[in-house]
Design a protein around this motif. Structure first.
Motif, PDB file in Angstrom:
ATOM      1  N   TYR A  49       0.928  -1.251  -0.100  1.00 31.24           N
ATOM      2  CA  TYR A  49       0.256  -0.296  -0.037  1.00 31.24           C
ATOM      3  C   TYR A  49       1.200   1.658   0.113  1.00 31.24           C
ATOM      4  N   ARG A  50       1.966   1.092   0.917  1.00 35.19           N
ATOM      5  CA  ARG A  50       2.952   1.885   0.901  1.00 35.19           C
ATOM      6  C   ARG A  50       3.153   3.195  -1.021  1.00 35.19           C
ATOM      7  N   ARG A  74      -5.009   4.700  -1.856  1.00 38.33           N
ATOM      8  CA  ARG A  74      -4.743   4.099  -0.136  1.00 38.33           C
ATOM      9  C   ARG A  74      -6.070   3.871   0.953  1.00 38.33           C
ATOM     10  N   GLN A  84      -7.732   1.921   3.486  1.00 41.20           N
ATOM     11  CA  GLN A  84      -7.480   1.982   4.045  1.00 41.20           C
ATOM     12  C   GLN A  84      -9.387   2.657   4.878  1.00 41.20           C
TER      13      GLN A  84
END
Length: 84
Positions: A22-23, A30, A34
């Motif tokens: 995900y980073r 993202r 989340q």
């Protein structure tokens, strides 16, 4: 960091995988992940209250069979990721 009866290595491994997964995604993507994780993983209430307990699958009680299946699926997914 690990919960009662759980290997903290599982949690740390999940963190490493989340960083890889995900980073570097675009901010909007993202944020979508989340929200999904907040709903299915981190919410205090069960994510499927309208579904009978016997149909919760991997979101049901963390019994040995379910945990084994989840670990097997995670390992298979990580092997596939390493095939690139």
């Amino acid at each position: 960091l690990g919960g009662a009866g759980r290997d903290s290595g599982d949690s740390l491994g999940a963190l490493f995988h989340a960083i890889l997964a995900y980073r570097d995604l675009p901010r909007r993507e993202r944020a979508n992940w989340q929200r999904l994780l907040d709903h299915y993983v981190f919410a205090d209430e069960h994510p499927l209250p309208h579904v009978p307990a016997g149909r919760h699958g991997v979101l049901g009680s963390a019994n040995p069979a379910t945990l084994q299946r989840l670990r097997r699926q995670a390992r298979a997914h990580l092997r596939d990721e390493g095939a690139d």
